[in-house]
Motif scaffolding. Structure first.
Motif, PDB file in Angstrom:
ATOM      1  N   VAL A 177      -5.740   4.370  -0.458  1.00 20.54           N
ATOM      2  CA  VAL A 177      -4.461   5.048  -0.212  1.00 20.54           C
ATOM      3  C   VAL A 177      -4.059   5.941  -1.388  1.00 20.54           C
ATOM      4  O   VAL A 177      -3.181   6.794  -1.245  1.00 20.54           O
ATOM      5  CB  VAL A 177      -3.330   4.036   0.084  1.00 20.54           C
ATOM      6  CG1 VAL A 177      -3.641   3.249   1.350  1.00 20.54           C
ATOM      7  CG2 VAL A 177      -3.077   3.103  -1.087  1.00 20.54           C
ATOM      8  N   ASN A 178      -4.702   5.721  -2.539  1.00 20.10           N
ATOM      9  CA  ASN A 178      -4.393   6.538  -3.718  1.00 20.10           C
ATOM     10  C   ASN A 178      -5.634   6.623  -4.600  1.00 20.10           C
ATOM     11  O   ASN A 178      -5.837   5.793  -5.481  1.00 20.10           O
ATOM     12  CB  ASN A 178      -3.219   5.944  -4.496  1.00 20.10           C
ATOM     13  CG  ASN A 178      -2.801   6.802  -5.677  1.00 20.10           C
ATOM     14  OD1 ASN A 178      -3.484   7.748  -6.063  1.00 20.10           O
ATOM     15  ND2 ASN A 178      -1.668   6.455  -6.283  1.00 20.10           N
ATOM     16  N   CYS A 225       1.882   1.924  -3.432  1.00 19.35           N
ATOM     17  CA  CYS A 225       0.772   2.387  -4.262  1.00 19.35           C
ATOM     18  C   CYS A 225       0.425   3.856  -4.023  1.00 19.35           C
ATOM     19  O   CYS A 225      -0.245   4.465  -4.851  1.00 19.35           O
ATOM     20  CB  CYS A 225      -0.462   1.527  -4.021  1.00 19.35           C
ATOM     21  SG  CYS A 225      -0.315  -0.166  -4.638  1.00 19.35           S
ATOM     22  N   GLU A 226       0.882   4.410  -2.919  1.00 19.21           N
ATOM     23  CA  GLU A 226       0.513   5.786  -2.596  1.00 19.21           C
ATOM     24  C   GLU A 226       0.922   6.761  -3.693  1.00 19.21           C
ATOM     25  O   GLU A 226       0.206   7.724  -3.984  1.00 19.21           O
ATOM     26  CB  GLU A 226       1.151   6.204  -1.261  1.00 19.21           C
ATOM     27  CG  GLU A 226       0.491   5.572  -0.043  1.00 19.21           C
ATOM     28  CD  GLU A 226       1.180   5.976   1.241  1.00 19.21           C
ATOM     29  OE1 GLU A 226       2.132   6.805   1.187  1.00 19.21           O
ATOM     30  OE2 GLU A 226       0.786   5.473   2.318  1.00 19.21           O
ATOM     31  N   ASN A 227       2.087   6.512  -4.294  1.00 19.74           N
ATOM     32  CA  ASN A 227       2.589   7.423  -5.322  1.00 19.74           C
ATOM     33  C   ASN A 227       2.678   6.758  -6.696  1.00 19.74           C
ATOM     34  O   ASN A 227       3.359   7.274  -7.589  1.00 19.74           O
ATOM     35  CB  ASN A 227       3.963   7.962  -4.920  1.00 19.74           C
ATOM     36  CG  ASN A 227       3.894   8.813  -3.659  1.00 19.74           C
ATOM     37  OD1 ASN A 227       3.095   9.733  -3.567  1.00 19.74           O
ATOM     38  ND2 ASN A 227       4.730   8.483  -2.679  1.00 19.74           N
ATOM     39  N   LEU A 256       0.833  -1.207   0.000  1.00 17.62           N
ATOM     40  CA  LEU A 256       0.000   0.000   0.000  1.00 17.62           C
ATOM     41  C   LEU A 256       0.867   1.256   0.000  1.00 17.62           C
ATOM     42  O   LEU A 256       0.505   2.259  -0.638  1.00 17.62           O
ATOM     43  CB  LEU A 256      -0.925  -0.014   1.211  1.00 17.62           C
ATOM     44  CG  LEU A 256      -1.985  -1.123   1.229  1.00 17.62           C
ATOM     45  CD1 LEU A 256      -2.803  -1.071   2.499  1.00 17.62           C
ATOM     46  CD2 LEU A 256      -2.888  -1.058   0.000  1.00 17.62           C
ATOM     47  N   LYS A 257       2.005   1.194   0.680  1.00 14.05           N
ATOM     48  CA  LYS A 257       2.929   2.316   0.671  1.00 14.05           C
ATOM     49  C   LYS A 257       3.441   2.581  -0.745  1.00 14.05           C
ATOM     50  O   LYS A 257       3.536   3.731  -1.187  1.00 14.05           O
ATOM     51  CB  LYS A 257       4.101   2.020   1.606  1.00 14.05           C
ATOM     52  CG  LYS A 257       5.110   3.141   1.764  1.00 14.05           C
ATOM     53  CD  LYS A 257       4.570   4.270   2.622  1.00 14.05           C
ATOM     54  CE  LYS A 257       5.649   5.291   2.929  1.00 14.05           C
ATOM     55  NZ  LYS A 257       5.112   6.458   3.683  1.00 14.05           N
ATOM     56  N   ILE A 266      -6.893  -0.355  -2.687  1.00  9.64           N
ATOM     57  CA  ILE A 266      -5.819   0.417  -3.311  1.00  9.64           C
ATOM     58  C   ILE A 266      -6.214   1.884  -3.453  1.00  9.64           C
ATOM     59  O   ILE A 266      -5.414   2.790  -3.191  1.00  9.64           O
ATOM     60  CB  ILE A 266      -5.447  -0.186  -4.679  1.00  9.64           C
ATOM     61  CG1 ILE A 266      -5.057  -1.665  -4.538  1.00  9.64           C
ATOM     62  CG2 ILE A 266      -4.333   0.613  -5.339  1.00  9.64           C
ATOM     63  CD1 ILE A 266      -3.873  -1.923  -3.638  1.00  9.64           C
ATOM     64  N   ARG A 267      -7.478   2.119  -3.829  1.00  8.96           N
ATOM     65  CA  ARG A 267      -7.947   3.502  -3.978  1.00  8.96           C
ATOM     66  C   ARG A 267      -8.037   4.214  -2.628  1.00  8.96           C
ATOM     67  O   ARG A 267      -8.023   5.446  -2.576  1.00  8.96           O
ATOM     68  CB  ARG A 267      -9.306   3.513  -4.679  1.00  8.96           C
ATOM     69  CG  ARG A 267      -9.235   3.150  -6.174  1.00  8.96           C
ATOM     70  CD  ARG A 267      -9.184   4.384  -7.037  1.00  8.96           C
ATOM     71  NE  ARG A 267      -8.957   4.077  -8.437  1.00  8.96           N
ATOM     72  CZ  ARG A 267      -9.928   3.880  -9.337  1.00  8.96           C
ATOM     73  NH1 ARG A 267     -11.200   3.939  -8.947  1.00  8.96           N
ATOM     74  NH2 ARG A 267      -9.626   3.648 -10.599  1.00  8.96           N
TER      75      ARG A 267
END
Length: 402
Positions: A116-117, A88-90, A85-86, A113-114
């Motif tokens: 976190v982003n 996926c943040e960026n 998840l980290k 996933i959405r």
């Protein structure tokens, strides 16, 4: 695609090919693999079920994974999932071929996933689509694409004992993977123009149906179950079809505007008298006398070798092609001139040739790099995320990462 980051949670060939294409186009593609088992494709090579070439090069690992970075994560652990998840943040794209139940169980579905982003493009490749009674069924191109998608039936003799197998490994996978890469490009463009991220779906079944769509369209319109097959000597245009040379090689002719090309072809073949022969003087005459015409062409093509015909027809006005083997294709001067065949240096130092994806930008063939070793970039990526080596070592000890 420089500056685009893709997080790939996928295995085998079909969906990973999409990641390889994006990497070829300049994206930073991070392949997530289990820290112990890795992508199952690696296991097949390790067990000897898929042969490796000189220097330990595994063609079925290189094909779908060239140009990526590999991170070993156990998504079943709290730490592993948090790391994903980290990442996926960026990221710009999340790419997966995990089935719906597995995604939900691991907490990597769209909503996870959405969370976190919100701007990430979520991409799913599957065997049979995301809806319907078979959405949880897996698929491989040899069965789902080639068999269920109609291609095996179309190319096979209905009188044969078994249908023809697909022409080599990953035949449907690479078509599907390229399709996904195109869909991701469209989704990135849509987000750029509207600010809206989208979900992108593709399946092997849908890709196969697209590939055989002309036949399915005709079947629906004309009410036949199987594409009609005719005697090749009854082809109304004799200069569309396959012809055998004296050394039992083949030439493929597709000269659709036959009146335009007939005279040039038969003159180059050494039989200019056929150009104005009343039996073959125009398309209508050749259609009426097609069996006689094809019999003569069979005879004349059978008098010279494959190499001789390639030289004779090199400047022919109509479209034709030699039927080549994969090995011959690697030496094809036209393919080489266009940069369709690229060289990669393996980790062992072995240099091997590989086919680039079929798009070029600014008339420039891509520079390709090898597939990563299992978990090769775990430390590198985690350091980029801000973790220090003490934290990384602690997660390694726990088995959360490689």
């Amino acid at each position: 695609m420089s500056g685009i980051r893709v997080v790939e949670v996928a295995s085998w060939t079909y969906v990973p090919v999409a990641g390889a294409v994006l990497a070829e186009w300049g994206a930073d593609v991070i392949k997530i693999e289990h820290p112990e088992m890795g992508d199952p494709q690696r296991g097949l090579a390790a067990m000897g079920l898929i042969p490796t070439g000189p220097g330990g090069v595994s063609h079925m690992v290189e094909l779908p994974n060239r140009g990526k970075r590999s991170v070993g994560l156990d998504l079943k652990t709290e730490e592993g999932r948090a790391l994903l998840l980290k990442m996926c943040e960026n990221a710009d794209v999340f790419l997966t071929n995990f089935r719906p139940a597995a995604r939900a169980k691991l907490g990597i579905d769209v909503e996870h996933i959405r969370a976190v982003n919100p701007n990430i493009i979520y991409v799913r490749g599957s065997g049979h689509g995301q809806r319907g009674p078979e959405s949880e069924r897996g698929g491989y191109d040899g069965c789902t694409f080639w068999g269920r998608g109609g291609a095996a039936d179309i190319v096979s003799d209905p009188e044969a004992d078994y249908p023809v197998n697909q022409p080599g490994p990953a035949f449907g996978d690479v078509i599907g993977g390229l399709t996904i890469a195109g869909g991701i490009s469209a989704a990135l463009f849509h987000r750029e123009k509207t600010g809206e991220p989208v979900i992108v779906d593709n399946s092997l079944l849908a890709t196969a149906m697209w590939a055989t769509g002309a036949t399915s369209l005709a079947a629906g319109l004309f009410g036949f179950d199987r594409m009609p097959r005719g005697d090749r000597k009854q082809m109304p245009n004799p200069i569309v079809g396959m012809y055998r040379t004296s050394d039992r090689r083949f030439l493929s002719l597709v000269m659709l505007e036959s009146d335009r090309y007939w005279g040039d072809l038969v003159t180059r073949m050494g039989h200019p008298e056929l150009e104005n022969d009343p039996r073959f003087v125009d398309a209508a005459a050749r259609a009426a006398n097609c069996e006689e015409c094809i019999t003569l062409l069979d005879q004349y093509f059978g008098e010279k070798t494959f190499a001789e015909w390639k030289e004779i027809l090199a400047e022919a006005k109509g479209v034709w092609a030699p039927v080549q083997s994969p090995a011959e294709l690697l030496e094809d001067p036209q393919a080489i001139a266009n940069g369709y065949i690229r060289e990669i240096e393996a980790n062992s130092g072995t240099v091997f040739r590989i086919i680039a994806s079929p798009l070029q930008f600014d008339e420039t063939p891509p520079d390709l790099t090898r597939a990563p070793e299992h978990g090769e970039h775990t430390d590198e990526v985690l350091l980029e995320l801000g973790y220090d080596m003490d934290q990384i070592m602690e997660m390694k000890i726990k088995g959360a990462i490689l």
